[in-house]
Enzyme design. Structure first.
Site, PDB file in Angstrom:
ATOM      1  N   CYS A  52     -69.419 -32.027  24.132  1.00 55.25           N
ATOM      2  CA  CYS A  52     -70.531 -32.237  22.964  1.00 55.25           C
ATOM      3  C   CYS A  52     -69.995 -32.837  22.055  1.00 55.25           C
ATOM      4  CB  CYS A  52     -71.062 -31.087  22.400  1.00 55.25           C
ATOM      5  SG  CYS A  52     -70.082 -29.805  21.697  1.00 55.25           S
ATOM      6  N   HIS A  83     -51.913 -18.941  30.663  1.00 57.82           N
ATOM      7  CA  HIS A  83     -52.050 -17.439  30.059  1.00 57.82           C
ATOM      8  C   HIS A  83     -53.283 -16.886  30.058  1.00 57.82           C
ATOM      9  CE1 HIS A  83     -48.157 -17.808  27.805  1.00 57.82           C
ATOM     10  NE2 HIS A  83     -47.760 -18.393  28.907  1.00 57.82           N
ATOM     11  N   ARG A 120     -48.491 -10.054  33.524  1.00 55.69           N
ATOM     12  CA  ARG A 120     -49.161  -9.431  32.374  1.00 55.69           C
ATOM     13  C   ARG A 120     -50.345 -10.209  31.897  1.00 55.69           C
ATOM     14  NH1 ARG A 120     -45.040 -13.055  31.321  1.00 55.69           N
ATOM     15  NH2 ARG A 120     -45.135 -14.030  29.075  1.00 55.69           N
TER      16      ARG A 120
END
Ligand code: RB5
Length: 148
Positions: A65, A98, A132
């Site tokens: 956008c 991540h 993790r």
């Protein structure tokens, strides 16, 4: 990879450039529109791309956008969508590494095309690190009430 793309009028030209880049690089593109520069509303396209990614019809999504912000806000309301706005290629890399981001939101009015395509390249080339980080991504779903 099968990639769903969408934009509003303010992101149309960059969405077309993204589409051409993806096709040139051997990806299958699901184009959810818009298909021109007539004024329209970004949530219509963000919802379609987020559903396609969240339901597994596409592995990744790209939304464009004016700023990338409205697309990102909307896409993240849909189950399984993890959308990011990436001001730099490093944000795109970390979002994959991540956060297992699966939708990249771009702002045509703020990001030159060459930079946007570089971010896209990094976004597609970077694998999620897991470990993790998987626990943390799972917690997003669990804490927002989406965990089954
Ligand atoms: C349209 O003018 C603009 O507001 C929209 O493309 C987007 O930037 C919203 O987040």
């Amino acid at each position: 990879m099968r990639i769903a793309v969408g934009s509003d009028h303010a992101g149309f030209h960059l969405k077309e450039a993204v589409k051409a880049y993806l096709q040139k690089n051997g990806h299958e593109v699901l184009d959810m529109g818009t298909h021109g520069t007539d004024s329209t509303d970004y949530p219509l396209y963000a919802a379609q791309v987020a559903r396609a990614v969240g339901e597994g019809q596409a592995e990744r999504g790209v939304l464009v956008c004016g700023s990338g912000l409205g697309m990102c806000m909307t896409a993240n309301r849909f189950h399984g969508a993890r959308a990011i706005v990436a001001p730099t290629a490093e944000h795109a890399r970390l979002g994959r590494l991540h956060n297992d981001a699966n939708i990249l939101c771009l702002g045509e009015r703020l990001t030159p095309e060459d930079q946007a395509l570089e971010m896209l390249k990094v976004f597609l080339a970077t694998d999620f690190e897991g470990g993790r980080h998987q626990r943390r991504v799972d917690e997003i779903e669990r804490l927002s009430g989406d965990q089954e």
